[in-house]
Design a protein around this motif. Structure first.
Motif, short mmCIF file in Angstrom:
data_model
loop_
_atom_site.label_atom_id
_atom_site.label_comp_id
_atom_site.label_asym_id
_atom_site.label_seq_id
_atom_site.Cartn_x
_atom_site.Cartn_y
_atom_site.Cartn_z
N TRP A 1 25.72 38.97 37.41
CA TRP A 1 26.77 38.12 36.85
C TRP A 1 26.35 36.66 36.95
N ILE B 1 35.01 38.64 38.23
CA ILE B 1 36.43 38.93 38.41
C ILE B 1 37.08 39.28 37.07
N ARG C 1 29.44 36.84 48.09
CA ARG C 1 30.81 37.02 47.61
C ARG C 1 31.66 37.74 48.64
N ARG D 1 27.51 47.18 45.96
CA ARG D 1 26.73 45.99 46.31
C ARG D 1 25.61 46.31 47.29
N LEU E 1 26.45 42.16 42.03
CA LEU E 1 26.95 41.05 42.83
C LEU E 1 25.93 40.58 43.85
N SER F 1 28.57 34.17 37.16
CA SER F 1 29.52 33.45 38.00
C SER F 1 30.51 34.42 38.63
N ARG F 2 31.18 33.92 39.68
CA ARG F 2 32.23 34.72 40.32
C ARG F 2 33.35 35.00 39.33
N ASP G 1 37.82 39.07 46.33
CA ASP G 1 37.69 39.40 44.90
C ASP G 1 38.51 40.64 44.55
#
Length: 465
Positions: free
Chosen positions: A6, A13, A240, A65, A236, A8-9, A245
């Protein structure tokens, strides 16, 4: 081969919310709420989301993850080759869900176009009966599948992430506008009373039925059990907070489902349409018929079914990605080739479901619920009893002080409490399919014995419990 990730976070999300915010929120949630006592269903649904859905979601995140793999590769890497079969359950669940999901997605595309022309306004029931199955349904299923495949083909960051960054905010804004408009309709007060008021007597008399319906809906709408969230979490980084999340994702998803009810029930009550009438076809019969009687009917219908189409696409993309990730990770296929193979698979399975109503009903009403429940049960037993302390470490990686405070209770819930609940739900569903009548005590005892046996078999040296 460099694995995708990804950007960005926010992208992760919104992609996860997009996966969860699908037909489960706008198609399935309202009619299940109507059929199970309104506020009674809503209360148990919210409790199941908090007590089962969020911890289960985090269980999938931990496995994904830690492995950085698809469901099959994840279980092999973390537990050995004999665990690949558990990943296979997730792949099977994905195939089952998208095989009927893409057919419903085709219905929605057709209704979006029909809202522009007013094609279904004169006779909504006859219109739905004419388009629900057959070659026309196959054609729109193929169109929906082609859009899904196009987004997945573009990749995790350039396709899925960018698409969901547009679709999810659009869903929220459009649904919010529709809810504000629906509040002005006559009968909105009665609709809110049905939807938001708890009928204690109804809940007491129908507790097990409402609990089963709410549990199935919670798993369906959070996309847990099919390896979707596991796959998304595999992209991820370690910085994080999975707990933060996961909580945000579940909250946004649940809020959108509740918001959909604030649109649908006022519309139905304003025209005296009984909530729950039409069952799974309520969205396409009762609600579509209501739109025909309202001011600005074509505009309202187009906006509403456009929202539903976006929601359906965001979820179908995530399910499609599970199988693509499997082919890329395990067979070193290019993303383009993997997308083509998966599209070909669903071209066949979805077309058969669109032509055979009995198969569609079996997939949507029975097999999907059982597969998702069985998948999540296996995931949580694996996280709690095979990974054990490693799952705890993965959960705490990147977590804040509050998340760390509840990390050990989370692991106990994942290893013991939630599997008992899921085993009970799975046995109840199987008993219903077989037409077997079992008492609560017998089912509960069978669940305890079954889970205890599984724990005894799979408990590993890393377990902390």
């Amino acid at each position: 081969m460099t694995r995708a990730s990804w950007r960005s976070r926010l992208g992760f999300i919104l992609a996860a919310v997009g996966s969860a915010v699908g037909l489960g929120n706008v198609w399935r949630f309202p009619w299940l709420t109507a059929e199970n006592g309104g506020g009674a269903f809503l209360l148990l649904y919210l409790l199941v989301i908090v007590l089962v859905g969020v911890p289960g979601l985090l269980g999938e995140f931990v496995i994904g993850r830690r492995s950085n793999r698809n469901p099959v590769g994840a279980f092999e890497q973390l537990g050995g080759r004999h665990w690949r079969a558990l990943g296979g359950v997730a792949l099977l669940a994905s195939v089952v869900v998208l095989s009927f999901y893409s057919v419903v997605g085709g219905w929605i595309l057709r209704y979006t176009a029909g809202s522009v022309t007013g094609a279904y306004f004169g006779a909504p029931q006859q219109y739905f009966a004419a388009i629900d199955y057959g070659f026309g349904a196959v054609a729109f299923h193929v169109l929906f599948l082609a859009i899904t495949a196009g987004v997945v083909y573009a990749g995790v960051d350039r396709g899925i992430e960018l698409a969901t960054k547009v679709m999810v905010p659009a869903i929220v804004l459009l649904l919010g506008g529709l809810a504000a408009w629906a509040a002005t309709l006559p009968g909105a007060g009665a609709a809110y009373g049905f939807y938001l008021t708890l009928d204690v007597a109804y809940l007491r008399a129908n507790f097990l039925d409402v609990l089963a319906a709410s549990a199935g809906q919670a798993l369906f709408t959070l996309s847990v059990g099919a390896g979707v969230m596991l796959t998304y979490a595999s992209y991820l980084g370690e910085d994080r907070s999975l707990a933060a999340d996961g909580t945000i994702i579940a909250t946004l998803n649940t809020g959108i489902g509740v918001l959909a009810g604030l649109v649908i029930f006022p519309v139905l009550f304003s025209l005296g349409v009984a909530p729950g009438s039409g069952g799974p076809g309520a969205l396409f019969i009762s609600l579509a018929g209501a739109f025909a009687e309202l001011p600005y009917s074509r505009l309202v219908g187009t906006v509403f079914f456009g929202v539903v189409a976006l929601a359906a696409l965001s979820s179908s993309i995530s399910i499609f990605e599970v199988l693509v990730a499997y082919l890329v990770d395990e067979h070193e296929a290019t993303r383009s080739n993997a997308t083509a193979v998966v599209a070909g698979l669903f071209l066949v399975t979805g077309s058969v479901a669109a032509m055979v109503p009995s198969l569609f009903t079996l997939l949507a009403d029975t097999i999907a619920n059982l597969a998702l429940t069985a998948g999540l049960l296996g995931f949580l037993l694996f996280a709690g009893w095979v990974l054990g302390s490693k799952a705890l470490a993965e959960y705490e990686s990147g977590a804040g002080p509050l998340a760390r405070l509840v990390s050990v209770p989370w692991l106990y819930a994942v290893a013991i409490v939630l599997p008992l609940f899921l085993a009970f739900s799975l046995l109840s569903g199987i008993a219903a399919v077989l037409g077997v009548t079992l008492g609560f005590e017998l089912l509960a005892a069978a669940a305890v014995v079954g889970v205890a046996g599984c724990i005894a078999i799979i408990r590993g040296p890393t377990a902390v419990l």
